[in-house]
Design a protein around this motif. Sequence first.
Motif, PDB file in Angstrom:
ATOM      1  N   MET A  88       0.847  -1.191   0.000  1.00 48.02           N
ATOM      2  CA  MET A  88       0.000   0.000   0.000  1.00 48.02           C
ATOM      3  C   MET A  88       0.879   1.236   0.000  1.00 48.02           C
ATOM      4  SD  MET A  88      -2.854   1.222   2.807  1.00 48.02           S
ATOM      5  CE  MET A  88      -3.735   2.774   2.622  1.00 48.02           C
ATOM      6  N   TYR A  89       0.686   2.064  -1.012  1.00 49.04           N
ATOM      7  CA  TYR A  89       1.423   3.321  -1.134  1.00 49.04           C
ATOM      8  C   TYR A  89       0.447   4.479  -1.262  1.00 49.04           C
ATOM      9  CZ  TYR A  89       6.114   1.365  -1.647  1.00 49.04           C
ATOM     10  OH  TYR A  89       7.322   0.747  -1.412  1.00 49.04           O
ATOM     11  N   ALA A  90       0.863   5.635  -0.781  1.00 49.13           N
ATOM     12  CA  ALA A  90       0.059   6.849  -0.901  1.00 49.13           C
ATOM     13  C   ALA A  90       0.617   7.716  -2.015  1.00 49.13           C
ATOM     14  CB  ALA A  90       0.075   7.626   0.417  1.00 49.13           C
ATOM     15  N   LYS A  91      -0.261   8.501  -2.629  1.00 53.84           N
ATOM     16  CA  LYS A  91       0.231   9.516  -3.570  1.00 53.84           C
ATOM     17  C   LYS A  91       1.015  10.570  -2.793  1.00 53.84           C
ATOM     18  CE  LYS A  91       0.364  12.132  -7.358  1.00 53.84           C
ATOM     19  NZ  LYS A  91      -0.891  12.538  -8.009  1.00 53.84           N
ATOM     20  N   LEU A  92       0.467  10.969  -1.646  1.00 54.60           N
ATOM     21  CA  LEU A  92       1.134  11.933  -0.773  1.00 54.60           C
ATOM     22  C   LEU A  92       0.784  11.548   0.660  1.00 54.60           C
ATOM     23  CD1 LEU A  92       2.835  14.549  -0.732  1.00 54.60           C
ATOM     24  CD2 LEU A  92       0.687  15.829  -0.708  1.00 54.60           C
ATOM     25  N   ALA A  93       1.757  11.007   1.378  1.00 56.96           N
ATOM     26  CA  ALA A  93       1.487  10.428   2.700  1.00 56.96           C
ATOM     27  C   ALA A  93       0.877  11.440   3.655  1.00 56.96           C
ATOM     28  CB  ALA A  93       2.774   9.846   3.277  1.00 56.96           C
ATOM     29  N   THR A  94       1.280  12.708   3.554  1.00 57.06           N
ATOM     30  CA  THR A  94       0.770  13.719   4.485  1.00 57.06           C
ATOM     31  C   THR A  94      -0.696  14.054   4.228  1.00 57.06           C
ATOM     32  OG1 THR A  94       1.641  15.434   3.005  1.00 57.06           O
ATOM     33  CG2 THR A  94       3.034  14.739   4.848  1.00 57.06           C
ATOM     34  N   ALA A  95      -1.205  13.710   3.057  1.00 53.21           N
ATOM     35  CA  ALA A  95      -2.608  13.999   2.725  1.00 53.21           C
ATOM     36  C   ALA A  95      -3.443  12.731   2.610  1.00 53.21           C
ATOM     37  CB  ALA A  95      -2.681  14.786   1.419  1.00 53.21           C
ATOM     38  N   LEU A  96      -2.877  11.576   2.975  1.00 51.67           N
ATOM     39  CA  LEU A  96      -3.528  10.286   2.762  1.00 51.67           C
ATOM     40  C   LEU A  96      -4.875  10.208   3.463  1.00 51.67           C
ATOM     41  CD1 LEU A  96      -3.447   7.265   1.845  1.00 51.67           C
ATOM     42  CD2 LEU A  96      -2.328   6.781   4.035  1.00 51.67           C
ATOM     43  N   LYS A  97      -5.869   9.720   2.744  1.00 52.82           N
ATOM     44  CA  LYS A  97      -7.163   9.403   3.343  1.00 52.82           C
ATOM     45  C   LYS A  97      -7.094   7.976   3.871  1.00 52.82           C
ATOM     46  CE  LYS A  97     -11.014  10.619   1.391  1.00 52.82           C
ATOM     47  NZ  LYS A  97     -12.153  10.712   0.450  1.00 52.82           N
ATOM     48  N   TYR A  98      -7.316   7.829   5.178  1.00 49.52           N
ATOM     49  CA  TYR A  98      -7.224   6.501   5.782  1.00 49.52           C
ATOM     50  C   TYR A  98      -8.326   6.343   6.806  1.00 49.52           C
ATOM     51  CZ  TYR A  98      -5.590   2.485   8.437  1.00 49.52           C
ATOM     52  OH  TYR A  98      -5.519   1.272   9.054  1.00 49.52           O
ATOM     53  N   ARG A  99      -9.044   5.248   6.728  1.00 51.09           N
ATOM     54  CA  ARG A  99     -10.112   4.927   7.668  1.00 51.09           C
ATOM     55  C   ARG A  99      -9.741   3.635   8.393  1.00 51.09           C
ATOM     56  NH1 ARG A  99     -10.702   9.468   6.712  1.00 51.09           N
ATOM     57  NH2 ARG A  99     -12.278  10.409   5.335  1.00 51.09           N
ATOM     58  N   GLN A 100      -9.565   3.713   9.706  1.00 49.07           N
ATOM     59  CA  GLN A 100      -9.171   2.540  10.477  1.00 49.07           C
ATOM     60  C   GLN A 100     -10.312   1.535  10.526  1.00 49.07           C
ATOM     61  OE1 GLN A 100      -6.088   1.654  12.080  1.00 49.07           O
ATOM     62  NE2 GLN A 100      -7.250  -0.243  12.023  1.00 49.07           N
ATOM     63  N   LEU A 101     -10.015   0.300  10.213  1.00 51.08           N
ATOM     64  CA  LEU A 101     -10.986  -0.781  10.323  1.00 51.08           C
ATOM     65  C   LEU A 101     -10.728  -1.569  11.603  1.00 51.08           C
ATOM     66  CD1 LEU A 101     -11.079  -2.124   6.647  1.00 51.08           C
ATOM     67  CD2 LEU A 101     -12.448  -0.316   7.700  1.00 51.08           C
ATOM     68  N   PHE A 102     -11.766  -2.223  12.092  1.00 49.85           N
ATOM     69  CA  PHE A 102     -11.673  -2.948  13.355  1.00 49.85           C
ATOM     70  C   PHE A 102     -12.217  -4.357  13.198  1.00 49.85           C
ATOM     71  CE2 PHE A 102     -11.872   1.519  14.399  1.00 49.85           C
ATOM     72  CZ  PHE A 102     -10.886   1.671  15.363  1.00 49.85           C
ATOM     73  N   LYS A 103     -11.740  -5.225  14.058  1.00 45.12           N
ATOM     74  CA  LYS A 103     -12.244  -6.591  14.133  1.00 45.12           C
ATOM     75  C   LYS A 103     -12.835  -6.806  15.528  1.00 45.12           C
ATOM     76  CE  LYS A 103      -9.798  -9.917  12.432  1.00 45.12           C
ATOM     77  NZ  LYS A 103      -8.671 -10.857  12.223  1.00 45.12           N
ATOM     78  N   PRO A 104     -13.895  -7.594  15.641  1.00 51.79           N
ATOM     79  CA  PRO A 104     -14.512  -7.809  16.954  1.00 51.79           C
ATOM     80  C   PRO A 104     -13.643  -8.707  17.838  1.00 51.79           C
ATOM     81  CG  PRO A 104     -15.604  -9.152  15.292  1.00 51.79           C
ATOM     82  CD  PRO A 104     -14.638  -8.271  14.556  1.00 51.79           C
ATOM     83  N   LYS A 105     -13.600  -8.369  19.113  1.00 54.23           N
ATOM     84  CA  LYS A 105     -12.934  -9.241  20.071  1.00 54.23           C
ATOM     85  C   LYS A 105     -13.794 -10.479  20.302  1.00 54.23           C
ATOM     86  CE  LYS A 105     -10.620  -5.524  22.643  1.00 54.23           C
ATOM     87  NZ  LYS A 105     -10.556  -4.792  23.933  1.00 54.23           N
ATOM     88  N   ALA A 106     -13.143 -11.595  20.484  1.00 54.20           N
ATOM     89  CA  ALA A 106     -13.875 -12.845  20.705  1.00 54.20           C
ATOM     90  C   ALA A 106     -13.161 -13.658  21.771  1.00 54.20           C
ATOM     91  CB  ALA A 106     -13.988 -13.648  19.411  1.00 54.20           C
ATOM     92  N   LEU A 107     -13.933 -14.146  22.747  1.00 55.11           N
ATOM     93  CA  LEU A 107     -13.329 -14.937  23.817  1.00 55.11           C
ATOM     94  C   LEU A 107     -12.630 -16.175  23.277  1.00 55.11           C
ATOM     95  CD1 LEU A 107     -16.065 -14.774  26.602  1.00 55.11           C
ATOM     96  CD2 LEU A 107     -13.882 -13.579  26.540  1.00 55.11           C
ATOM     97  N   ASP A 108     -13.200 -16.747  22.219  1.00 47.22           N
ATOM     98  CA  ASP A 108     -12.601 -17.949  21.650  1.00 47.22           C
ATOM     99  C   ASP A 108     -11.761 -17.619  20.417  1.00 47.22           C
ATOM    100  OD1 ASP A 108     -14.756 -17.108  20.194  1.00 47.22           O
ATOM    101  OD2 ASP A 108     -15.473 -19.123  19.710  1.00 47.22           O
ATOM    102  N   GLY A 109     -11.412 -16.337  20.262  1.00 48.66           N
ATOM    103  CA  GLY A 109     -10.625 -15.932  19.102  1.00 48.66           C
ATOM    104  C   GLY A 109      -9.575 -14.902  19.483  1.00 48.66           C
ATOM    105  N   GLU A 110      -9.572 -13.809  18.705  1.00 47.49           N
ATOM    106  CA  GLU A 110      -8.545 -12.793  18.889  1.00 47.49           C
ATOM    107  C   GLU A 110      -9.015 -11.672  19.804  1.00 47.49           C
ATOM    108  OE1 GLU A 110      -6.174 -11.915  15.097  1.00 47.49           O
ATOM    109  OE2 GLU A 110      -8.147 -12.441  14.331  1.00 47.49           O
ATOM    110  N   GLY A 111      -8.060 -11.040  20.503  1.00 47.40           N
ATOM    111  CA  GLY A 111      -8.276  -9.766  21.164  1.00 47.40           C
ATOM    112  C   GLY A 111      -8.855  -9.797  22.555  1.00 47.40           C
ATOM    113  N   ALA A 112      -9.277 -10.967  23.057  1.00 48.30           N
ATOM    114  CA  ALA A 112      -9.965 -10.981  24.350  1.00 48.30           C
ATOM    115  C   ALA A 112      -9.413 -12.040  25.288  1.00 48.30           C
ATOM    116  CB  ALA A 112     -11.462 -11.192  24.135  1.00 48.30           C
TER     117      ALA A 112
END
Length: 743
Positions: A88-112
């Motif tokens: 992933m490359y930006a045309k101009l890093a200082t002006a990059l449009k970026y939207r953070q994505l998230f994953k759900p925490k799961a007791l039987d999976g990741e993050g919890a």
Amino acid sequence: MVKAFRDTWRDGIHSYLSYLRDRLTVARDLLTDSGSIFVQIGDENVHRVRALMDEIFGDDNFVSEIIVIKSSGLGANTLPRQNDYILMYAKLATALKYRQLFKPKALDGEGAGAYQLAKSTDGVIRRLRKGELEAPGTIPTNLTVLRLGDLTKPGPGSKYEIEFQGKLYSSKSRWWGMPKDTLLRAIKADRVFGSATTLSYQRLLSDWSAFPLTNIWADTGTGSGLNKIYVVQTDEKIVQRCLLMATDPGDLVLDPTCGSGTTATVAEQWGRRWITIDTSRVALALARARIMGARYPYYLLADSRDGQLKESEITRTAPSSQPTRGHIAHGFVYERVPHITLKSIANNAEIDVIWERFQETLEPLRERLNDAVAANWEEWEIPRQSGEEWPEEAKQLHARWWEKRIARQQEIDASIAAKADHEFLYDKPYEDKKKVRVAGPFTVESLSPHRVLGVDENDELIDPAGAEGDGGYSEERDFVQIILENLKTAGVQQAHREDKITFTALTPWPGDLICAEGRYFEGGEETGKEKRAAIFIGPEFGTVSRPDLVAAAREAGDADFDVLITCAFNYDAHSSEFDKLGRVPVLKARMNADLHMAADLKNTGKGNLFVIFGEPDIDIVDAAGPNGTGDGEPGQIQVKVNGVDVFHPNTGEVRSDGADGIACWFIDTDYNEESFFVRHAYFLGANDPYKSLKTTLKAEIDEDAWATLHSDTSRPFAKPKAGRIAVKVINHLGDEVMKVFRV
């Protein structure tokens, strides 16, 4: 945003890098300053491609190297490879449009993994059992999953004693991590747990039920989850994440390697504009069918009244009074997850208001309950279950107290969630289940292959296509000879399969435009009459115009041919009006685009390579007159399609084929002689042409509305300002013809 090129190493790494350099340079120039590009690559050459992209975009515009897991490991001499990379490359890093994505925490999976405790509604905390951790669905709904966090810190902070559930606690050798009033508010919010020696903060799983998506995508293995319709089809999840991270609704996405149309399909679903490109007609046909047959969810627009009301409901605020215009660039109304911290609880003064309001009811109930059972319980000591020996009044007081106690907690929790910071879930916009959406209008356009001329050292033009032995282009790649060979084998197909011109002989002819003489029998070889046909072949890359046809027909008449058969990939609009010169009929055969690959095409004669599709038989009537439907107003007209005029080689006659031979027809009600704009569309399929669409939409269809589209007579429309209309007709073989009418 520009989506990945897939790595195809046809002529070695150096040839591929040269190919990629040109396209990445073009992509960089197309991007806006906030745009980004994603390139998918295998690990064996990722470092070379990374170096190339550093050179083109600048290493300071590098954003991330994403690891995507595939379904299974690829063969190798050592460890099998199971992943690809996305650069992933930006045309101009200082002006990059970026939207953070998230994953759900799961007791039987990741993050919890640290969340191993649960609290009941009466405040009792216990450890989750092994079976509950392995199968979170078995956890009782009245339990809240949590973990404990330290309220003290080693560095300088606050020193004080605080009472909690009748006991005094201090920070001992450490320091409290917050002022006393903050800790008191956390106690009111029921977020503090007291052990024998210390206080801890109750961090609920629902306080921050998601965690940021990182650059390792271990859940993208296709396995059985991807029903491939194309050999190099990419998992939609991969494309979706790239698109949601780098764009907003209304943004433009370019995919120069269309394939099965996954990028276009995902972009259409998420309200992005898109352009996709491919050199394969098969790929484009698959993509077009996939997009047109898809059923998409209808997401609530932020710039809509329904969206304003939903936003008000989520944020617990008054609805916006701003006027709405349904502009998609304002985005959707997204689900969000609270990011609750101890700081956000401490700053929420509404907790005190809710606490005091409920205490006005809870304290008198507690005092009356103590009197009824002869006890002296503090709030935290009141049992969750009433005693069997209690009098009826005490049981009722107990039930009312717990009802209010639970209501207080629910209102405090709702306030905490509403006042806390939130993270938008850009992959979870709210959907209006009452509406269904299909693809918006799009076009499929093509550019004929072209030749590039260079200049040599003497400033002379170089035409690589005209060079002897260069890629088979000698003598214009023998294009005419190849077409004649296929014409001899395939013949010329009419609208019906039984109506076909089969040549008994096809020999070269030394004319200016006429290149061959064809002989065939009209009415059958045994009893019919032999006819001589002049063959005119249009350019390999270009369009045949009416003047070309007139000149070829004159030449055919001078040489005493019986008929002129023209073969071309494309005809201009005015050529459709020309079907005869003197006694010489002109049959216009449209060549299948597969003949562009004629040198590599296996000549079996089984394909419809040359198809004659005659003029549409049209009546233009006064909409308010006796021949119209009577639905129009004075001055309006209607078009009635009777069929298509077809030449029948068995009889030599031209007669109307009837409307049954038409799959669909379109009208440009104000034709400008430059481009055909579809203003009316009608469908005349023998079967119900909307049956599959009804199934896709899963909705009731207005039969009267559909009936106006399934018709051989158009709806009334005003006479054209330009004085012309154009009618385009498409038969069941996919061939089309357009004719212009002066009104």
